[in-house]
Scaffold this active site. Structure first.
Site, PDB file in Angstrom:
ATOM      1  N   SER A  62       0.888  -1.169   0.103  1.00  0.00           N
ATOM      2  CA  SER A  62       0.052   0.025  -0.143  1.00  0.00           C
ATOM      3  C   SER A  62       0.938   1.295  -0.040  1.00  0.00           C
ATOM      4  CB  SER A  62      -0.912  -0.125   1.198  1.00  0.00           C
ATOM      5  OG  SER A  62      -1.859  -0.813   1.058  1.00  0.00           O
ATOM      6  N   LYS A  65       0.427   3.545  -2.835  1.00  0.00           N
ATOM      7  CA  LYS A  65      -0.684   4.748  -2.988  1.00  0.00           C
ATOM      8  C   LYS A  65      -0.111   6.157  -2.817  1.00  0.00           C
ATOM      9  CE  LYS A  65      -4.454   2.166  -0.637  1.00  0.00           C
ATOM     10  NZ  LYS A  65      -3.733   0.735  -0.390  1.00  0.00           N
ATOM     11  N   SER A 122      -6.186   4.053   4.118  1.00  0.00           N
ATOM     12  CA  SER A 122      -5.556   3.157   3.091  1.00  0.00           C
ATOM     13  C   SER A 122      -6.541   2.333   2.350  1.00  0.00           C
ATOM     14  CB  SER A 122      -4.466   1.896   3.881  1.00  0.00           C
ATOM     15  OG  SER A 122      -3.512   1.507   3.027  1.00  0.00           O
ATOM     16  N   LYS A 224       2.958   6.613   5.165  1.00  0.00           N
ATOM     17  CA  LYS A 224       2.044   5.606   4.728  1.00  0.00           C
ATOM     18  C   LYS A 224       2.644   4.365   4.911  1.00  0.00           C
ATOM     19  CE  LYS A 224      -1.616   4.074   2.620  1.00  0.00           C
ATOM     20  NZ  LYS A 224      -1.540   3.115   3.622  1.00  0.00           N
TER      21      LYS A 224
END
Length: 384
Positions: A62, A65, A122, A224
């Site tokens: 993730s 992202k 997320s 993140k």
């Protein structure tokens, strides 16, 4: 006529600036980590403090992202889209598994909510909504992501989707993630505070930010997390203290607990063991360079911008600073012209070279002055 010139600086001003930081009593400990890939840098000087397999191809999960967010930030900054614009939710977006914002098929969602759905929650579903809203299909958006990566200097990144959903061809490196995060911080300061939001509620579902550094490591403010079975647990994190900003990328850990512990430990290590020192301020006179056939025999040297260097606190006492140039420098010389370098060396670090420029103009001598100077050089070896 040219010779290599160097001399050690013994500037009182520099000594005062360096003396401002206390000496450590012992050598800084070597850093080891169970992370498969990692890199830690000081953004104030772009100095790598630690790295491990930073250029190895890896699964970014993730943390992908961040590129989706970058493209959306860029659209917002250029006016191509607005925070209040509404994007439609397709069945594909609604059906996305993994971490979710919990959008509903057929509804329209504000860009401001989608950003928080991606950054805080997320949401894989939110990423698909953004991808389809900006490029019609997620596949087309992934192609844009790869192209943008090349534009930003990412050398090992290929994107196949907007969320980091497992795909054998979806790859990044820890260094690429670091470069991308640096761009997010520096290119979009107006939007970056979104990364520090600790929770977001959508459709009556309140979710906490997964970043384990927020509220735990002083100064932490983004960016993140990521996790897949193949990639393991990862994090791109940043923290700012006393004018210093550190940026950490870590991946391939075995659990959320290990990710939280390692990221905090490495970040604290970076702040504790290293310091950024001001070697000289813009306009400071640092040395003089000999001039060949100029109206003046020397030209003062300075830095065009504040000269900063990051190194281990315990290595400060062993630091060697010198001015190096090939000279004498032929006139005419223009103020601001780079003619020398400030070289800084210390144990366990590569030599750092900072540009030095002429502090003022030096005009070329007239024909008779040049003739006299050449004759003097032939007779004495002294340039002038």
């Amino acid at each position: 006529m040219s010779h290599r010139f160097s001399r050690f600086l013994a500037l009182a001003a520099a000594c005062l600036m360096l003396a401002a930081a206390p000496l450590a009593a012992a050598r800084a400990e070597a850093l080891e980590t169970p992370a498969r890939e990692a890199i830690l840098i000081d953004l104030s000087t772009h100095t790598v403090l630690f790295e491990k397999n930073a250029d190895e191809s890896m699964v970014p999960s993730s943390m992908t992202k961040l590129m989706t967010i970058y493209i959306l930030f860029e659209k917002l900054a250029k006016g191509g889209i607005k925070m209040e614009d509404m994007l439609p939710v397709s069945e594909k977006a609604w059906r996305m598994g993994g971490s979710k914002m919990f959008v509903k098929v057929g509804e329209r969602v504000a860009v401001s909510d989608l950003l928080r759905g991606i950054i805080v929650q997320s949401g894989n579903d939110a990423c698909v909504v953004v991808a389809e809203g900006l490029a019609s299909t997620e596949e087309a958006f992934a192609a844009q992501m790869t192209a943008k990566g090349k534009e930003l200097g990412l050398k090992g990144s290929t994107f196949r989707n907007a969320s980091g959903w497992p795909d054998p061809d979806h790859r990044m490196t820890a260094r690429d993630l670091m470069v991308l995060a640096e761009h997010l911080i520096e290119d979009f300061p107006q939007y970056y505070p979104l990364f520090a939001e600790t929770s977001f509620k959508y459709n009556n579902i309140d979710q906490a930010n997964r970043d384990p550094l927020l509220g735990v490591v002083p100064g932490a403010d983004g960016l993140k997390t990521g996790h897949t079975d193949e990639g393991g647990y990862g994090l791109v994190g940043s923290a700012q203290r006393d004018g210093r900003r550190l940026l950490l990328v870590i991946n391939g850990l075995n659990s959320m607990k290990e990710r939280a512990q390692e990221s905090a430990r490495i970040m604290e290590w970076g702040f504790r063991e290293f310091q950024t020192y001001t070697m000289a301020k813009k306009g400071d006179g640092l040395a003089e360079a000999k001039v060949w056939q100029g109206e003046e025999e020397t030209v003062p040297l300075t830095v065009a911008a504040d000269a900063l260097v990051t190194l281990r606190r315990v290595d400060r006492a062993s630091m060697v600073v010198k001015v190096v140039y090939d000279g004498p420098v032929p006139a005419p010389i223009a103020a601001g012209q780079q003619i020398a370098a400030l070289e800084i060396s210390a144990p366990n670090m590569p030599v750092i070279s900072l540009p030095l420029v002429a502090a003022r103009d030096v005009e070329r001598q007239g024909v008779f002055g040049r003739m006299f100077g050449s004759l003097r050089y032939l007779l004495t070896g002294e340039a002038g």
